[in-house]
Design a protein around this motif. Structure first.
Motif, PDB file in Angstrom:
ATOM      1  N   UNK A  42     132.011 -47.238  20.949  1.00 44.96           N
ATOM      2  CA  UNK A  42     130.746 -47.877  21.161  1.00 44.96           C
ATOM      3  C   UNK A  42     130.606 -48.230  22.791  1.00 44.96           C
ATOM      4  N   UNK A  43     129.427 -47.800  23.341  1.00 44.35           N
ATOM      5  CA  UNK A  43     129.170 -48.023  24.462  1.00 44.35           C
ATOM      6  C   UNK A  43     128.625 -49.532  24.728  1.00 44.35           C
ATOM      7  N   UNK A  49     125.001 -48.808  19.022  1.00 46.82           N
ATOM      8  CA  UNK A  49     124.490 -47.715  18.050  1.00 46.82           C
ATOM      9  C   UNK A  49     124.769 -48.292  16.528  1.00 46.82           C
ATOM     10  N   UNK A  50     123.626 -48.282  15.590  1.00 45.54           N
ATOM     11  CA  UNK A  50     123.489 -48.491  14.432  1.00 45.54           C
ATOM     12  C   UNK A  50     122.938 -47.203  13.306  1.00 45.54           C
ATOM     13  N   UNK A  51     123.279 -47.455  12.269  1.00 49.92           N
ATOM     14  CA  UNK A  51     122.560 -46.378  11.449  1.00 49.92           C
ATOM     15  C   UNK A  51     121.702 -47.021  10.501  1.00 49.92           C
ATOM     16  N   UNK A  52     120.508 -46.568  10.469  1.00 45.71           N
ATOM     17  CA  UNK A  52     119.445 -47.236   9.858  1.00 45.71           C
ATOM     18  C   UNK A  52     118.690 -46.070   8.953  1.00 45.71           C
ATOM     19  N   UNK A  53     117.864 -46.676   8.086  1.00 40.59           N
ATOM     20  CA  UNK A  53     117.338 -46.041   6.969  1.00 40.59           C
ATOM     21  C   UNK A  53     116.403 -44.674   7.369  1.00 40.59           C
ATOM     22  N   UNK A  66     119.903 -45.788  15.411  1.00 37.37           N
ATOM     23  CA  UNK A  66     118.961 -46.320  16.425  1.00 37.37           C
ATOM     24  C   UNK A  66     119.918 -47.258  17.376  1.00 37.37           C
ATOM     25  N   UNK A  67     119.555 -47.836  18.255  1.00 32.92           N
ATOM     26  CA  UNK A  67     120.162 -48.689  19.021  1.00 32.92           C
ATOM     27  C   UNK A  67     119.453 -50.167  19.087  1.00 32.92           C
ATOM     28  N   UNK A 103     120.751 -38.202  21.218  1.00 32.08           N
ATOM     29  CA  UNK A 103     121.801 -37.512  21.445  1.00 32.08           C
ATOM     30  C   UNK A 103     123.026 -38.464  21.611  1.00 32.08           C
ATOM     31  N   UNK A 104     123.322 -39.438  21.353  1.00 34.53           N
ATOM     32  CA  UNK A 104     124.292 -40.699  21.501  1.00 34.53           C
ATOM     33  C   UNK A 104     123.798 -41.670  22.408  1.00 34.53           C
TER      34      UNK A 104
END
Length: 138
Positions: free
Chosen positions: A87-88, A102-106, A110-111, A128-129
């Motif tokens: 995690x940056x 950074x998160x996972x969304x539907x 996304x950040x 790209x991260x």
């Protein structure tokens, strides 16, 4: 959602732990990860099915056990919080208080700002991260 496990995309849909999941287990107190504890919890789930124990009673006991372990670890002199190297830490350009994670969304990664509960609604698509600051989603 928290990336502790992953499911293969083939027809077998095999569930396996990720490195993050294995790290969590390695850091968890032995009392919560031993076969004895999981066997006990399995038996208690069977008791719920037989209506000898309620779901609420089971969850209350598990919660007490976990809280007790957290308190024990917190009071330990060997306790350290380890940062996730994946995690940056990027300061939120909108509120300047929080950091973007950074998160996972539907609709994909996304950040988002760590201060969202305090009212910061900054959201940036993943590129790209890294957060794409050119196309803010908020």
């Amino acid at each position: 959602e928290r990336e502790y496990i992953e499911v293969s995309k083939d027809k077998k849909q095999v569930v396996k732990s990720t490195q993050k999941g294995r790290d969590l287990i390695a850091l968890s107190p032995k009392a919560l990860t031993t076969p004895d504890m999981t066997a006990l919890w399995f038996e208690q789930q069977k008791m719920i099915e037989a209506q000898e124990l309620t779901r609420g009673q089971f969850l209350e006991e598990v919660t007490k056990e976990v809280i007790g372990e957290i308190q024990r670890i917190s009071n330990s002199q060997n306790f350290k919080i380890l940062e996730d190297k994946n995690q940056q830490k990027i300061q939120c350009p909108q509120c300047s208080k929080g950091h973007l994670t950074k998160r996972k969304g539907k609709y994909g990664d996304f950040w988002g700002c760590s201060e969202y509960k305090e009212g910061c609604k900054a959201i940036y698509p993943d590129n790209k991260g890294k957060p794409n600051f050119e196309t803010k989603q908020n």
